[in-house]
Design an enzyme around this catalytic site. Structure first.
Site, mmCIF file in Angstrom:
data_model
loop_
_atom_site.group_PDB
_atom_site.id
_atom_site.type_symbol
_atom_site.label_atom_id
_atom_site.label_comp_id
_atom_site.label_asym_id
_atom_site.label_seq_id
_atom_site.Cartn_x
_atom_site.Cartn_y
_atom_site.Cartn_z
ATOM 1 C CB SER A 51 42.420 43.828 32.829
ATOM 2 O OG SER A 51 41.792 44.558 31.801
ATOM 3 C CE1 TYR A 71 39.913 39.224 31.465
ATOM 4 C CE2 TYR A 71 39.495 41.541 31.014
ATOM 5 C CZ TYR A 71 40.372 40.476 31.106
ATOM 6 O OH TYR A 71 41.703 40.662 30.842
ATOM 7 C CE LYS A 78 42.340 39.354 34.025
ATOM 8 N NZ LYS A 78 43.661 38.737 34.141
#
Ligand SMILES: NC(=O)c1ccc[n+]([C@@H]2O[C@H](COP(=O)([O-])OP(=O)(O)OC[C@H]3O[C@@H](n4cnc5c(N)ncnc54)[C@H](OP(=O)(O)O)[C@@H]3O)[C@@H](O)[C@H]2O)c1
Length: 255
Positions: free
Chosen positions: A145, A158, A162
């Site tokens: 991401s 998160y 990633k």
């Protein structure tokens, strides 16, 4: 063009019952690969596989929960039994169990995310690589991401998971290059799926991002799929250890 063709290859795409993974699976099948549709829900996986078959492609459905190692083992065994060696492994399924401030960080939620978003890819690589090594050919692609490369409000934990994916493909590339196994990552910006709804459904949040995006729109799953299929093909035979950003130019804008 022959160099983009995936005829004779088997591609496993985790999280391919909807969203980006579904678009990747459809693109892989269109390029000629035998494609495995995977997710936790058997009906949605079957439905995507059926639709690919109706369009003339080869696809099977196989459920697994990326957070459950034994189910990943069963998944790989089932695919090898029905479709043969997995030539292309696409680790796309992921979770975000913490949307909000880093300071509200919850260790349990973070561990779950690291399990789902990083450890599961490593487990799948471990399960698929022996057969790839034996045939001196294999491709591993992780869907990372933009949040793994840059800071974003509410996406901290998160984003850390990633960022680990980006590091993971670099290490896999170094370790597996001598076996002609390539490992790369894709770093999408915001793509209009259910997963990212909090990022695009809220006009106030989406507006500054849109304004800073040279192409003037948010991503669609198909924007990611073609690049993944390219990286899986012989057209990308000398590309490994890289992360390809697909964000409509947002990260180039300097805003
Ligand atoms: N959308 C974005 O803006 C964006 C941006 C950057 C990166 N990404 C990354 O792109 C990837 C795909 O995201 P998406 O937006 O396409 O999400 P999505 O539309 O919500 O689709 C997620 C897929 O993963 C499956 N899945 C979810 N949890 C799973 C689990 N524990 N085990 C197995 N399968 C699971 C879902 O099926 P079931 O629920 O039935 O299991 C579904 O097929 C993710 O890695 C995400 O981090 C997305």
């Amino acid at each position: 063009m022959a160099v983009f063709c995936l005829d004779g290859k088997t591609a496993l795409v985790t999280g391919s019952s909807r969203g980006i993974g579904q678009a990747i699976a459809v693109s892989m099948a269109e390029a000629g690969a035998r494609t495995v549709i995977s997710g936790r829900n058997v009906d949605t996986c079957e439905s995507v596989a059926r639709s690919i078959r109706e369009d003339g492609g080869h696809a099977m459905a196989a459920t697994a929960d990326i957070g459950d190692e034994p189910s990943l083992e069963l998944l790989v065994q089932q695919v090898e039994r029905e479709f043969g060696t997995i030539d292309i492994l696409i680790c796309n399924a992921a979770s975000n169990s913490h949307f909000g401030s880093l300071l509200d960080f919850n260790a349990e939620a973070f561990r779950k995310m690291m399990d789902n978003n990083v450890a599961s890819a490593l487990t799948l690589a471990k399960l698929c690589v022996p057969a790839m090594k034996a045939q001196r050919d294999g491709v591993i692609i992780l869907i990372s991401s933009l949040a793994g490369l840059f800071g974003f409000r509410d996406l901290g934990p998160y984003g850390l998971s990633k960022a680990a994916d980006i590091s993971l493909v670099q290490h896999l590339a170094v370790e597996l290059g001598e076996h002609n196994i390539r490992a790369n990552a894709i770093a999408p910006g915001v793509v209009k799926t259910e997963f990212a709804r909090p990022m695009w459904d809220d006009r106030q949040r989406a507006a500054p991002m849109l304004a800073a995006t040279p192409l003037g729109r948010l991503g669609e799953p198909a924007d990611i799929a073609g690049a993944v299929t390219f990286l899986a093909s012989d057209a990308a035979s000398f590309i490994t250890g890289q992360t390809l950003v697909i964000d409509g130019g947002l990260s180039a804008s300097g805003v």
